[in-house]
Design an enzyme around this catalytic site. Structure first.
Site, mmCIF file in Angstrom:
data_model
loop_
_atom_site.group_PDB
_atom_site.id
_atom_site.type_symbol
_atom_site.label_atom_id
_atom_site.label_comp_id
_atom_site.label_asym_id
_atom_site.label_seq_id
_atom_site.Cartn_x
_atom_site.Cartn_y
_atom_site.Cartn_z
ATOM 1 N N ASN A 239 33.629 38.495 53.524
ATOM 2 C CA ASN A 239 33.079 39.270 52.422
ATOM 3 C C ASN A 239 33.582 38.807 51.061
ATOM 4 O OD1 ASN A 239 32.162 41.920 51.013
ATOM 5 N ND2 ASN A 239 34.384 41.923 50.742
ATOM 6 N N ASP B 241 44.195 33.685 49.658
ATOM 7 C CA ASP B 241 43.058 33.174 48.901
ATOM 8 C C ASP B 241 42.193 32.366 49.865
ATOM 9 O OD1 ASP B 241 41.274 31.847 47.259
ATOM 10 O OD2 ASP B 241 42.771 31.217 45.802
ATOM 11 N N VAL B 242 40.925 32.780 50.058
ATOM 12 C CA VAL B 242 40.079 32.087 51.028
ATOM 13 C C VAL B 242 39.765 30.657 50.599
ATOM 14 C CG1 VAL B 242 39.061 34.190 51.952
ATOM 15 C CG2 VAL B 242 37.950 33.026 50.025
ATOM 16 N N ARG C 113 38.694 46.258 48.015
ATOM 17 C CA ARG C 113 37.835 47.097 47.163
ATOM 18 C C ARG C 113 36.373 46.908 47.550
ATOM 19 N NH1 ARG C 113 38.694 43.583 41.642
ATOM 20 N NH2 ARG C 113 40.852 43.653 42.396
ATOM 21 N N LYS D 270 25.310 31.247 47.792
ATOM 22 C CA LYS D 270 24.904 32.082 48.922
ATOM 23 C C LYS D 270 23.830 31.401 49.758
ATOM 24 C CE LYS D 270 27.720 35.512 48.478
ATOM 25 N NZ LYS D 270 28.757 35.716 49.518
ATOM 26 N N TYR E 91 26.225 31.252 41.557
ATOM 27 C CA TYR E 91 26.348 32.307 42.558
ATOM 28 C C TYR E 91 25.194 32.287 43.555
ATOM 29 C CZ TYR E 91 26.683 36.884 44.749
ATOM 30 O OH TYR E 91 26.760 37.898 45.672
#
Length: 292
Positions: free
Chosen positions: A96, A69-70, A18, A171, A167
Site C-alpha cells: 500500500n 522504507d520500501v 495512516r 501505477k 504518479y
C-alpha cells in the site's frame, strides 16, 4: 467467507501508519489475522499507535510496528525476517505504501517541470517498493504453499490524465508488474492481484486542494475504510480463483455475499488481451455487468 477469514494468517501492510494502510491493517485484525505488521518509512509513532490498536482488536499482542522504507531493498528484507521471526510465518503482503504528485510539485504541471528528485522518489516507492518487499516475502509464502500479494493501484482513466506523471504511470507499471508476477507464481498457491480504491480518497495522501475541490463540486469522495471489505476478501482463501486480476473497491457491494461482491468488483486489466496464449485468460473474463 467465514467470520474470521484470515484466522491464522500473518500480514504485512506497507504504509500502514495512516490512511488506507491503517484502515486495512485494522480490518485484517478484525478478520482474525494472527499477526499484522505495519511498516512506514519514517513515522514510528503512527505505526506504533496502529500496532496498539491491532492488539486491542485481537485481545492479544498481534500488532507489530516496523520502520522500513520500501525503496530500500535491505530494509525490506530485514522487515520480512523480523515478521517471520516473531510470528513464524508470512502469508499476505499488502503493498500500500505510495507517494503521490505532491512530491513533484505543489500543483499539477507538465512533466518537464517536475522536480527530478521528487520524480525519482515516487518511482522508487511506487514501482520498486512492491518488488523490494515481495522479493523476500514470496519464498516464505511458497514454502507454506499459500500466499496473497495485493498491490494497490488507481483508477484506470486517471493513469494517463494531464499533469499526473509520474504518479499515474507508476501505477500503470504496478499493474503490468502484478500480472507478470501472477504468471511467475502459477502453481505455487500464491496469488497476485491489484486493488484500486475507485477514486479520490479522503486521506492526507491526496492534495488538500483536490479534497476541497471534490467537496465543492460534489465529486464522489471515498473514505479510507471503504477499501477494507475488498482488501480482506482478496487476502482470504475465498479469492483463490483470481490471480493477475484487477479489482475496484468502489464496485464492492456489502449487501452481496463476498464471493459475489468480489466478482462485481472485478474489472478488466488496463491492457488488451494478448493474441498469444496466456496463463491469465481469466483476468479478462469479467463477470461484472459494469465493465472497465
Amino acid at each position: 467467507m467465514s467470520k474470521n477469514p484470515l484466522e491464522g494468517r500473518v500480514v504485512i501492510v506497507t504504509g500502514g501508519g495512516r490512511g488506507m494502510g491503517r484502515a486495512m491493517a485494522l480490518g485484517f485484525a478484525r478478520a482474525g489475522a494472527a499477526g499484522v505488521a505495519v511498516t512506514s518509512a519514517g513515522s514510528p509513532d503512527e505505526t506504533a499507535a496502529v500496532a496498539r490498536e491491532i492488539d486491542a482488536i485481537a485481545g492479544r499482542p498481534a500488532g507489530m510496528a516496523l520502520t522500513a522504507d520500501v525503496g530500500d531493498a535491505a530494509a525490506c528484507a530485514r522487515a520480512v525476517e523480523a515478521v517471520v521471526a516473531r510470528f513464524g510465518a508470512l502469508h499476505i503482503l499488502m503493498s500500500n505504501a505510495g507517494k503521490g504528485m505532491r512530491h513533484v510539485g505543489e500543483s499539477r504541471g507538465a512533466f518537464w517541470k517536475a522536480d527530478s528528485a521528487g520524480w525519482d522518489s515516487v518511482i522508487a516507492t511506487n514501482v520498486n517498493g512492491p518488488f523490494h518487499m515481495a522479493k523476500p516475502a514470496v519464498p516464505h509464502m511458497i514454502a507454506a504453499g499459500w500466499g496473497r500479494i495485493v498491490n494497490i493501484s488507481k483508477t484506470i482513466d486517471s493513469m494517463h490524465e494531464v499533469g499526473n506523471s509520474p504518479y499515474g504511470c507508476s501505477k500503470a507499471a504496478v499493474d503490468a508488474m502484478t500480472m507478470s508476477w501472477a504468471q511467475d507464481l502459477e502453481g505455487t498457491g500464491v496469488t497476485a492481484n491489484l486493488l484500486a480504491p475507485g477514486g479520490l480518497v479522503n486521506t492526507t495522501f491526496s492534495r488538500a486542494n483536490a479534497i476541497t475541490r471534490a467537496r465543492d463540486t460534489g465529486k464522489k469522495l471515498f473514505e479510507a475504510e471503504d477499501i477494507v471489505p475488498a482488501a480482506v476478501w482478496l487476502a482470504s482463501e475465498d479469492s483463490a480463483s483470481y490471480t493477475g486480476c484487477r479489482f475496484n473497491a468502489a464496485r464492492w457491494d456489502d449487501k452481496l455475499p463476498p464471493s459475489e461482491a468480489g466478482a462485481l468488483a472485478h474489472e478488466r486489466p488496463i491492457f488488451p488481451a494478448p493474441g498469444r496464449s496466456n496463463k491469465l485468460a481469466a483476468a479478462w473474463n469479467v463477470r461484472s455487468a459494469v465493465q472497465a
